[in-house]
Design a protein around this motif. Structure first.
Motif, PDB file in Angstrom:
ATOM      1  N   ALA A  93      49.252  54.914  57.034  1.00 31.49           N
ATOM      2  CA  ALA A  93      49.257  55.904  55.956  1.00 31.49           C
ATOM      3  C   ALA A  93      50.085  55.417  54.762  1.00 31.49           C
ATOM      4  CB  ALA A  93      49.809  57.238  56.477  1.00 31.49           C
ATOM      5  N   TYR A  94      51.222  54.827  55.050  1.00 31.76           N
ATOM      6  CA  TYR A  94      52.109  54.373  53.970  1.00 31.76           C
ATOM      7  C   TYR A  94      51.498  53.224  53.176  1.00 31.76           C
ATOM      8  CZ  TYR A  94      56.339  52.799  51.568  1.00 31.76           C
ATOM      9  OH  TYR A  94      57.246  52.435  50.604  1.00 31.76           O
ATOM     10  N   LEU A  95      50.863  52.313  53.861  1.00 30.37           N
ATOM     11  CA  LEU A  95      50.331  51.117  53.196  1.00 30.37           C
ATOM     12  C   LEU A  95      48.986  51.339  52.514  1.00 30.37           C
ATOM     13  CD1 LEU A  95      51.179  48.328  55.818  1.00 30.37           C
ATOM     14  CD2 LEU A  95      52.408  48.892  53.709  1.00 30.37           C
ATOM     15  N   THR A  96      48.238  52.365  52.943  1.00 29.06           N
ATOM     16  CA  THR A  96      46.866  52.493  52.421  1.00 29.06           C
ATOM     17  C   THR A  96      46.558  53.812  51.722  1.00 29.06           C
ATOM     18  OG1 THR A  96      45.878  53.461  54.441  1.00 29.06           O
ATOM     19  CG2 THR A  96      46.105  51.058  54.371  1.00 29.06           C
ATOM     20  N   THR A  97      47.445  54.806  51.817  1.00 24.26           N
ATOM     21  CA  THR A  97      47.131  56.113  51.241  1.00 24.26           C
ATOM     22  C   THR A  97      48.177  56.509  50.191  1.00 24.26           C
ATOM     23  OG1 THR A  97      46.272  56.734  53.422  1.00 24.26           O
ATOM     24  CG2 THR A  97      46.507  58.493  51.802  1.00 24.26           C
ATOM     25  N   PRO A  98      47.772  56.635  48.919  1.00 25.37           N
ATOM     26  CA  PRO A  98      48.728  56.925  47.842  1.00 25.37           C
ATOM     27  C   PRO A  98      49.586  58.160  48.083  1.00 25.37           C
ATOM     28  CG  PRO A  98      46.613  56.267  46.918  1.00 25.37           C
ATOM     29  CD  PRO A  98      46.411  56.403  48.402  1.00 25.37           C
ATOM     30  N   TYR A  99      48.987  59.252  48.565  1.00 24.09           N
ATOM     31  CA  TYR A  99      49.756  60.484  48.747  1.00 24.09           C
ATOM     32  C   TYR A  99      50.919  60.282  49.711  1.00 24.09           C
ATOM     33  CZ  TYR A  99      51.179  64.997  50.536  1.00 24.09           C
ATOM     34  OH  TYR A  99      51.949  66.059  50.948  1.00 24.09           O
ATOM     35  N   TYR A 100      50.652  59.666  50.858  1.00 27.89           N
ATOM     36  CA  TYR A 100      51.699  59.508  51.863  1.00 27.89           C
ATOM     37  C   TYR A 100      52.727  58.455  51.457  1.00 27.89           C
ATOM     38  CZ  TYR A 100      49.049  62.622  54.824  1.00 27.89           C
ATOM     39  OH  TYR A 100      48.410  63.724  55.311  1.00 27.89           O
ATOM     40  N   LYS A 101      52.302  57.467  50.707  1.00 26.32           N
ATOM     41  CA  LYS A 101      53.272  56.486  50.204  1.00 26.32           C
ATOM     42  C   LYS A 101      54.238  57.172  49.234  1.00 26.32           C
ATOM     43  CE  LYS A 101      53.814  51.922  48.117  1.00 26.32           C
ATOM     44  NZ  LYS A 101      55.056  52.329  47.429  1.00 26.32           N
ATOM     45  N   ASN A 102      53.689  57.975  48.314  1.00 26.08           N
ATOM     46  CA  ASN A 102      54.544  58.686  47.363  1.00 26.08           C
ATOM     47  C   ASN A 102      55.452  59.682  48.073  1.00 26.08           C
ATOM     48  OD1 ASN A 102      53.395  57.341  45.193  1.00 26.08           O
ATOM     49  ND2 ASN A 102      51.834  58.907  44.852  1.00 26.08           N
ATOM     50  N   LEU A 103      54.928  60.347  49.099  1.00 27.90           N
ATOM     51  CA  LEU A 103      55.722  61.322  49.849  1.00 27.90           C
ATOM     52  C   LEU A 103      56.937  60.657  50.477  1.00 27.90           C
ATOM     53  CD1 LEU A 103      56.013  64.199  51.090  1.00 27.90           C
ATOM     54  CD2 LEU A 103      54.646  63.364  53.013  1.00 27.90           C
ATOM     55  N   LEU A 104      56.722  59.537  51.154  1.00 30.02           N
ATOM     56  CA  LEU A 104      57.833  58.845  51.812  1.00 30.02           C
ATOM     57  C   LEU A 104      58.783  58.221  50.799  1.00 30.02           C
ATOM     58  CD1 LEU A 104      56.162  59.369  54.369  1.00 30.02           C
ATOM     59  CD2 LEU A 104      56.742  57.065  55.118  1.00 30.02           C
ATOM     60  N   ASP A 105      58.233  57.648  49.734  1.00 32.64           N
ATOM     61  CA  ASP A 105      59.092  57.043  48.709  1.00 32.64           C
ATOM     62  C   ASP A 105      59.999  58.084  48.069  1.00 32.64           C
ATOM     63  OD1 ASP A 105      58.067  54.540  49.167  1.00 32.64           O
ATOM     64  OD2 ASP A 105      56.712  54.545  47.439  1.00 32.64           O
ATOM     65  N   ASN A 106      59.457  59.268  47.804  1.00 28.58           N
ATOM     66  CA  ASN A 106      60.261  60.331  47.185  1.00 28.58           C
ATOM     67  C   ASN A 106      61.365  60.827  48.113  1.00 28.58           C
ATOM     68  OD1 ASN A 106      58.763  60.268  44.820  1.00 28.58           O
ATOM     69  ND2 ASN A 106      57.337  61.866  45.490  1.00 28.58           N
ATOM     70  N   LEU A 107      61.159  60.649  49.415  1.00 27.93           N
ATOM     71  CA  LEU A 107      62.180  61.043  50.394  1.00 27.93           C
ATOM     72  C   LEU A 107      63.059  59.860  50.793  1.00 27.93           C
ATOM     73  CD1 LEU A 107      59.900  63.248  52.697  1.00 27.93           C
ATOM     74  CD2 LEU A 107      61.691  64.067  51.152  1.00 27.93           C
ATOM     75  N   HIS A 108      62.848  58.712  50.136  1.00 30.46           N
ATOM     76  CA  HIS A 108      63.598  57.482  50.415  1.00 30.46           C
ATOM     77  C   HIS A 108      63.441  57.058  51.876  1.00 30.46           C
ATOM     78  CE1 HIS A 108      65.318  58.042  46.449  1.00 30.46           C
ATOM     79  NE2 HIS A 108      65.730  59.265  46.802  1.00 30.46           N
ATOM     80  N   LEU A 109      62.197  57.167  52.365  1.00 36.33           N
ATOM     81  CA  LEU A 109      61.884  56.789  53.742  1.00 36.33           C
ATOM     82  C   LEU A 109      60.895  55.636  53.773  1.00 36.33           C
ATOM     83  CD1 LEU A 109      61.399  60.359  55.288  1.00 36.33           C
ATOM     84  CD2 LEU A 109      63.340  58.822  55.688  1.00 36.33           C
ATOM     85  N   LYS A 110      60.970  54.857  54.838  1.00 37.48           N
ATOM     86  CA  LYS A 110      60.039  53.767  55.087  1.00 37.48           C
ATOM     87  C   LYS A 110      59.443  53.953  56.481  1.00 37.48           C
ATOM     88  CE  LYS A 110      60.847  51.562  51.225  1.00 37.48           C
ATOM     89  NZ  LYS A 110      59.793  51.469  50.178  1.00 37.48           N
ATOM     90  N   PRO A 111      58.302  53.318  56.754  1.00 37.28           N
ATOM     91  CA  PRO A 111      57.704  53.437  58.099  1.00 37.28           C
ATOM     92  C   PRO A 111      58.666  53.096  59.227  1.00 37.28           C
ATOM     93  CG  PRO A 111      56.127  52.457  56.597  1.00 37.28           C
ATOM     94  CD  PRO A 111      57.427  52.579  55.830  1.00 37.28           C
ATOM     95  N   ALA A 112      59.576  52.155  58.972  1.00 34.70           N
ATOM     96  CA  ALA A 112      60.529  51.753  60.012  1.00 34.70           C
ATOM     97  C   ALA A 112      61.490  52.875  60.390  1.00 34.70           C
ATOM     98  CB  ALA A 112      61.321  50.537  59.543  1.00 34.70           C
ATOM     99  N   ASP A 113      61.579  53.918  59.549  1.00 36.24           N
ATOM    100  CA  ASP A 113      62.470  55.042  59.849  1.00 36.24           C
ATOM    101  C   ASP A 113      61.886  55.983  60.897  1.00 36.24           C
ATOM    102  OD1 ASP A 113      64.468  54.293  57.977  1.00 36.24           O
ATOM    103  OD2 ASP A 113      63.198  55.057  56.352  1.00 36.24           O
ATOM    104  N   PHE A 114      60.626  55.748  61.277  1.00 38.86           N
ATOM    105  CA  PHE A 114      59.973  56.605  62.263  1.00 38.86           C
ATOM    106  C   PHE A 114      59.823  55.835  63.570  1.00 38.86           C
ATOM    107  CE2 PHE A 114      58.856  58.089  58.100  1.00 38.86           C
ATOM    108  CZ  PHE A 114      58.892  59.473  58.198  1.00 38.86           C
ATOM    109  N   ARG A 115      60.704  56.123  64.487  1.00 38.24           N
ATOM    110  CA  ARG A 115      60.712  55.422  65.774  1.00 38.24           C
ATOM    111  C   ARG A 115      60.184  56.280  66.916  1.00 38.24           C
ATOM    112  NH1 ARG A 115      64.026  50.906  65.389  1.00 38.24           N
ATOM    113  NH2 ARG A 115      65.247  50.778  63.458  1.00 38.24           N
TER     114      ARG A 115
END
Length: 202
Positions: free
Chosen positions: A65-87
């Protein structure tokens, strides 16, 4: 020199497309069965195995979702989160729930994964019982998994793939080649006929 190769005509193209369509349908049916048996394995997992499986799947979908979908990338970026933060599944609490209203007001390009084009997807609609129907787009692969997951739920209630399934609907139920083998047989029941007649069909 004469050959046995027919001239290329519209009829020949239609025939070829029909053959390709039949092959794809068979492959799709096989995929449903493959996913069904694969998903059923989760029923035999221990709690720890199931949790690890869920966490692994979660990491994959967050990354996708983060790498391919603009909405979810913007959502995580605005929350200062990266995929690695989800374990683990519990880490989903780090992001707010995306409402149906929010999704309906996003442009298609914002929610479409760059991994797909619109032509690759199958369009579905919700029933609209909670308001206005909402369009949902699935890849054929995910569509097959969705069908398999439905059969998995049936299996929790003693269903097996050799049972007949009665479906009340207003359109015909398509027949597949594997129905002749007694697998995943569906029976159409007209939902408008009296209940007594529906029972007789079953």
């Amino acid at each position: 020199m004469k050959t046995n190769i027919p001239d290329y005509t519209i009829e020949n193209e239609d025939f070829r497309n029909d053959i390709i369509s039949r092959i794809c349908k068979r492959c799709s049916s096989i995929e449903v069965l493959r996913y069904f048996f694969m998903i059923k394995k989760t029923l035999r997992m221990s709690h720890e195995e199931l949790r690890n499986y869920q966490n692994r799947k979660l990491k994959n979908i967050i990354q996708h979702a983060y790498l391919t979908t603009p909405y979810y990338k913007n959502l995580l970026d605005n929350l200062h989160l990266k995929p690695a933060d989800f374990r683990s599944v519990s880490d989903l609490n780090k992001i707010p729930i995306t409402s149906k209203h929010t999704l309906k007001n996003l442009s298609f390009s914002e929610i479409l994964s760059s991994f797909y084009s619109k032509e690759d997807l199958v369009e579905l609609k919700t029933g609209g019982s909670a308001g206005t129907p909402m369009k949902i787009y699935l890849s054929k692969k995910v569509g097959n998994k969705r069908v398999a997951e439905g059969y998995r739920i049936f299996s929790l209630h003693a269903f097996n793939i050799f049972d007949k399934v009665a479906i009340a609907m207003f359109h015909d139920v398509s027949k597949s080649w594997y129905n002749a083998l007694g697998v995943l047989r569906n029976i159409k029941i007209d939902y408008k006929i009296p209940l007594e007649e529906q029972v007789e069909v079953i």
